[in-house]
Structures are given as C-alpha cells and as structure tokens.
Motif scaffolding. Structure first.
Motif, short mmCIF file in Angstrom:
data_model
loop_
_atom_site.label_atom_id
_atom_site.label_comp_id
_atom_site.label_asym_id
_atom_site.label_seq_id
_atom_site.Cartn_x
_atom_site.Cartn_y
_atom_site.Cartn_z
N LEU A 134 0.83 -1.20 0.00
CA LEU A 134 0.00 0.00 0.00
C LEU A 134 0.87 1.26 0.00
N VAL A 135 1.88 1.27 0.85
CA VAL A 135 2.76 2.44 0.96
C VAL A 135 3.51 2.66 -0.35
N ALA A 136 4.03 1.58 -0.93
CA ALA A 136 4.76 1.70 -2.19
C ALA A 136 3.86 2.21 -3.30
N THR A 137 2.64 1.70 -3.36
CA THR A 137 1.68 2.14 -4.38
C THR A 137 1.32 3.60 -4.19
N MET A 138 1.10 3.99 -2.94
CA MET A 138 0.74 5.37 -2.63
C MET A 138 1.83 6.33 -3.08
N ASN A 139 3.07 5.95 -2.86
CA ASN A 139 4.18 6.85 -3.20
C ASN A 139 4.56 6.78 -4.67
N ARG A 140 4.24 5.69 -5.32
CA ARG A 140 4.50 5.60 -6.75
C ARG A 140 3.45 6.39 -7.54
N LYS A 141 2.20 6.25 -7.16
CA LYS A 141 1.11 6.90 -7.90
C LYS A 141 0.86 8.33 -7.45
N ILE B 272 -6.70 2.81 -3.52
CA ILE B 272 -5.45 2.16 -3.10
C ILE B 272 -5.64 1.49 -1.74
N TRP B 273 -6.33 2.17 -0.83
CA TRP B 273 -6.53 1.64 0.52
C TRP B 273 -7.25 0.29 0.50
N TYR B 274 -8.25 0.16 -0.36
CA TYR B 274 -9.07 -1.07 -0.38
C TYR B 274 -8.58 -2.10 -1.39
N GLU B 275 -7.48 -1.82 -2.05
CA GLU B 275 -6.97 -2.76 -3.04
C GLU B 275 -6.66 -4.12 -2.39
N GLY B 276 -7.18 -5.17 -2.98
CA GLY B 276 -6.93 -6.52 -2.47
C GLY B 276 -7.95 -7.02 -1.47
#
Length: 204
Positions: A68-75, A86-90
């Motif tokens: 989640l953290v990696a996705t948040m900072n990449r996007k 992103i929070w609810y992904e998966g």
C-alpha cells in the motif's frame, strides 16, 4: 481527571483491550493523508516497541502494508477517491461494512472513507494510568499536526541501534519540548533500549 474518576468509580481494563484515538478528518487533504501513511510506516517498528503493543492485539493494529505504501508513493494520488481505491486494493466485501478487514491497522483510514470521516490510530494498549493515556492523546495530536503541516513525509526508517535516542529526537521534532511534556516523553521512551542523551557513546 476523567481517567482518575473512572478508576475511582471501579473501571478496569484487560490486555485484550486497546485504546483507539479518532482524529477529525475534515482538515485533511490528499497530501496530508499520504503524509500520515508515510509517517506511520517509517516509524512502525519504533512505535510498536515504544507503546509496548501486546502480541494478542497485534492483529487488530497491524503495521502499514508495504505494498500500500509503495503504491501510494508511486502513484502519488491527488484525490481522496484515488487514495480510497489504493486503501481497499486486495480486499473483498462491502466497503460500507463497519468491521471491514482494512480497519485493523495502526493507522485506520476505513473510518475516514466509510465511517465518521475520522483518522483512527489503534496502536495503544488499554490502561487507566492517566499519564499514559495523556501521552497517547498528545502523540496522536502531534502526529496529526505533522501530517497536516508538512509538504511531504519520508518513508525512511530511523536508525535502530539506539531506539531511545531515535524516539526522543523525533518527539522533540514534533513538539514534545520542555517540562510540560516531560512525563509524556518518559512514558513514550521507557520501553526502549539505548540512551536518550547520546546516539553513540565514544570511548575515552
């Protein structure tokens, strides 16, 4: 005084309970929510030790998910809708469910998106010690202020060889300075190893 009154009236706690602190989400922006995620992620290990989170409670206040953290900072999402995605992904199930699995993290944003628009911090053990409860509340407010006021927040974890020094310097940075916060500093560093005064001791 409230905690002391509760204790006097016969209130009690046990190790299976936790204290959850809800912070007003209205002032937050997508930037500040991303900041909050990064702040908690960077200090998850330090906070877990400092707060003495019981093993029996760990599954109810899990560390920030690395993906989640990696996705948040990449996007770098710029809207709440994108952060929510992103929070609810998966996760499966209805996002409106009160006891959604995503809520069981040290930092819970489920309450922000599908609750009362609060940012919840769940990493505090139950206690009726007034000083400890105050230290929890002050820490939560300081973390919230940091997330709101900074233009960005790093995910870099602090040095780990001297936990007490790392925590003390961080607390100073977010405003725990002076006699007013002396007891809070003591409560939030008493479980950590190392020296609060020196990062490294140099041999004479």
């Amino acid at each position: 005084e409230v905690i002391r009154a509760l204790r006097k009236a016969g209130a009690f706690t046990n190790s299976s309970c936790g204290i959850h602190i809800h912070l007003d989400g209205q002032p937050h922006t997508p930037r500040s929510i991303r900041n909050f995620v990064n702040i908690i992620y960077a200090r998850n290990d330090l906070f877990y030790k400092a707060l003495g989170i019981e093993a029996s409670r760990a599954r109810y206040c899990k560390r920030m998910d690395e993906h989640l953290v990696a996705t948040m900072n990449r996007k770098k999402p710029t809207t709440f809708a994108k952060i929510e995605s992103i929070w609810y992904e998966g996760y499966r199930g209805n996002r409106d469910a009160h006891y959604h699995d995503s809520r069981y993290h040290f930092l819970n944003l489920h309450s922000f998106f599908h609750g009362h628009k609060t940012v919840e911090l769940r990493g505090f053990n139950s206690t009726l010690h007034a000083g400890e409860v105050r230290s929890y509340i002050v820490l939560a407010l300081a973390l919230n202020t940091q997330a709101l006021s900074q233009s960005s927040a790093s995910t870099k974890k602090p040095q780990a060889e001297n936990e007490k020094f790392a925590m003390r310097t961080y607390l100073n940075r977010i405003g725990f300075i002076g006699d007013e916060f002396k007891a809070c500093r003591e409560h939030l560093t008493k479980r950590l190893s190392g020296s609060a005064a020196w990062r490294r001791r140099v041999a004479a």
